[in-house]
Design an enzyme around this catalytic site. Structure first.
Site, PDB file in Angstrom:
ATOM      1  N   SER A   1       3.312  -2.618 -12.095  1.00  0.00           N
ATOM      2  CA  SER A   1       2.092  -2.416 -12.892  1.00  0.00           C
ATOM      3  C   SER A   1       1.276  -3.698 -13.105  1.00  0.00           C
ATOM      4  O   SER A   1       0.679  -3.885 -14.171  1.00  0.00           O
ATOM      5  CB  SER A   1       2.430  -1.746 -14.224  1.00  0.00           C
TER       6      SER A   1
ATOM      7  N   GLU B   1      11.175  -6.611  -9.362  1.00  0.00           N
ATOM      8  CA  GLU B   1      10.417  -5.411  -9.701  1.00  0.00           C
ATOM      9  C   GLU B   1      11.286  -4.488 -10.546  1.00  0.00           C
ATOM     10  O   GLU B   1      12.001  -3.636 -10.003  1.00  0.00           O
ATOM     11  CB  GLU B   1      10.002  -4.657  -8.429  1.00  0.00           C
TER      12      GLU B   1
ATOM     13  N   HIS C   1      12.813  -2.403  -1.063  1.00  0.00           N
ATOM     14  CA  HIS C   1      12.035  -1.887  -2.198  1.00  0.00           C
ATOM     15  C   HIS C   1      12.848  -0.807  -2.927  1.00  0.00           C
ATOM     16  O   HIS C   1      13.591  -0.054  -2.302  1.00  0.00           O
ATOM     17  CB  HIS C   1      10.706  -1.313  -1.694  1.00  0.00           C
TER      18      HIS C   1
ATOM     19  N   TRP D   1       0.825  -1.220   0.000  1.00  0.00           N
ATOM     20  CA  TRP D   1       0.000   0.000   0.000  1.00  0.00           C
ATOM     21  C   TRP D   1       0.852   1.260   0.000  1.00  0.00           C
ATOM     22  O   TRP D   1       0.326   2.362  -0.088  1.00  0.00           O
ATOM     23  CB  TRP D   1      -0.956  -0.018   1.203  1.00  0.00           C
TER      24      TRP D   1
ATOM     25  N   GLU E   1      12.047   1.948  -3.981  1.00  0.00           N
ATOM     26  CA  GLU E   1      11.807   3.302  -3.462  1.00  0.00           C
ATOM     27  C   GLU E   1      12.653   3.551  -2.221  1.00  0.00           C
ATOM     28  O   GLU E   1      13.104   4.679  -1.975  1.00  0.00           O
ATOM     29  CB  GLU E   1      10.303   3.493  -3.184  1.00  0.00           C
TER      30      GLU E   1
HETATM   31  P1  13P Z   1       2.781  -0.678  -9.043  1.00  0.00           P
HETATM   32  O1  13P Z   1       1.960  -1.948  -8.996  1.00  0.00           O
HETATM   33  O2  13P Z   1       1.994   0.537  -8.632  1.00  0.00           O
HETATM   34  O3  13P Z   1       3.516  -0.538 -10.321  1.00  0.00           O
HETATM   35  O4  13P Z   1       3.898  -0.832  -7.885  1.00  0.00           O
HETATM   36  C1  13P Z   1       4.674  -1.974  -7.843  1.00  0.00           C
HETATM   37  C2  13P Z   1       5.435  -1.979  -6.588  1.00  0.00           C
HETATM   38  O5  13P Z   1       6.328  -1.171  -6.389  1.00  0.00           O
HETATM   39  C3  13P Z   1       5.063  -2.957  -5.561  1.00  0.00           C
HETATM   40  O6  13P Z   1       5.992  -3.006  -4.543  1.00  0.00           O
END
Ligand code: 13P
Length: 253
Positions: A215, A169, A96, A11, A98
Site C-alpha cells: 500500500s 512486504e 512474492h 504490475w 502471492e
Molecule cells: P500494493 O501496493 O497494491 O499494496 O501491492 C504491494 C505489492 O504486493 C507489491 O509487490
C-alpha cells in the site's frame, strides 16, 4: 547515501501488451529528470517485449515478476533466466507472497530461483513478509521473516549478494490500504539488514537494498523513505497509474 533508492512497480496480472506499452511510455516520460533514483517496472511476461521497446532510450529499467530456475527443458509454461535477459530484463521479483500463497512457492524454490537469476546476471528482488495472524501472534514474525531472507540467500556468494535486494512486504499491508507505519517498517528493515550482515558481512549489508512494499502511495512514500533502512519501494496498485507511480518515484514531492 551509499545505496541508490530503488522504486519498482509490480504490475501483477494487469495490462495487455498494448496497455503496458502506453503505461511504460507515460512512466518513462515522468521519470525523465528523476535524479538519483533507480526506477523499474515489472509488467507481465506477455508485455515485456513491448515495454522493453518503449524503454529502450530511457533510464527506466525492466523487471519480470517471476522466473523459473532451469535454463531450458520440458517445463511447460515456465520462463527461464536466459529468456528474460534476451529481452533486456535486468530485475526479477522472486517469492512474492502471492506466488507463495497461490502457487505454493516454498523457501527452497525461492532460493533456487534467486541463485539461477544471479547466475544469469539478473538482479532478484526477493519478497518476504509475515501474514496478519503471524504479526498478531507476538514476536514470532521476526524469526519468520529472518528465516525467509536466510533461506532465499543460502548459497549466494558475497560477490553476488549486493546485486540482490529484499522487499519487506507484510502480507497484511498488500492491497489493503493498511501501510506499515514508518517505525514498523524501520524495525523490520533493521532486523533484515542484520541478517544480511550476519551472512555476508557489514560491508555488503551497507550496500544491500531493502525495499518496503504494501500500500505504498504518493502520500505515504516520503515518510517511509525518510527511514534510513528503507531503500526503496515495491509498489503494486499505485504503479498501475503513471501519475501516482511518477509521484512515488519523486517521493511524493
Ligand atoms: P500494493 O501496493 O497494491 O499494496 O501491492 C504491494 C505489492 O504486493 C507489491 O509487490
Amino acid at each position: 547515501m551509499a545505496r541508490t533508492p530503488l522504486i519498482a512497480g509490480n504490475w501483477k496480472m494487469h495490462t495487455t501488451a498494448e496497455e503496458a506499452r502506453a503505461l511504460a511510455r507515460a512512466v518513462r516520460d515522468g521519470a525523465a529528470g528523476v535524479g538519483d533514483v533507480e526506477v523499474v517496472v515489472c509488467p507481465p511476461f506477455t508485455a515485456l517485449a513491448a515495454v522493453a521497446d518503449e524503454l529502450a532510450a530511457s533510464a527506466v529499467k525492466l523487471g519480470a515478476q517471476n522466473v523459473f530456475y532451469e535454463e531450458m527443458g520440458a517445463f511447460t509454461g515456465e520462463v527461464s533466466p536466459p529468456m528474460l535477459t534476451a529481452l533486456g530484463v535486468e530485475y526479477v521479483i522472486v517469492g512474492h507472497s502471492e506466488r507463495r500463497q497461490y502457487f505454493h512457492e516454498t523457501d527452497d524454490v525461492v532460493n533456487k530461483k534467486v541463485r539461477a537469476a544471479l547466475a544469469h546476471g539478473l538482479k532478484p528482488i526477493i519478497c518476504v513478509g509475515e501474514k496478519l495472524e503471524e504479526r498478531e501472534a507476538g514476536d514470532g514474525w521476526k524469526d519468520l521473516v529472518r528465516g525467509q531472507v536466510k533461506a532465499a540467500l543460502a548459497g549466494v556468494s558475497v560477490a553476488h549478494a549486493a546485486k540482490a535486494a529484499v522487499a519487506y512486504e507484510p502480507v497484511w499491508a498488500i492491497g489493503t490500504g493498511r501501510t506499515a507505519t514508518p517505525a514498523a517498517a524501520a524495525e523490520a528493515h533493521a532486523l533484515l539488514r542484520e541478517v544480511v550482515s550476519g551472512t555476508f558481512g557489514r560491508e555488503t549489508a551497507e550496500l544491500f537494498r531493502i525495499l518496503y512494499g504494501g500500500s505504498v502511495n504518493p502520500e505515504n512514500v516520503k515518510e517511509l523513505m525518510a527511514e534510513p533502512d528503507v531503500d526503496g519501494a515495491l509498489v503494486g496498485g499505485a504503479s498501475l497509474k503513471a501519475e501516482s507511480f511518477v509521484a512515488i518515484m519523486h517521493f511524493g514531492e
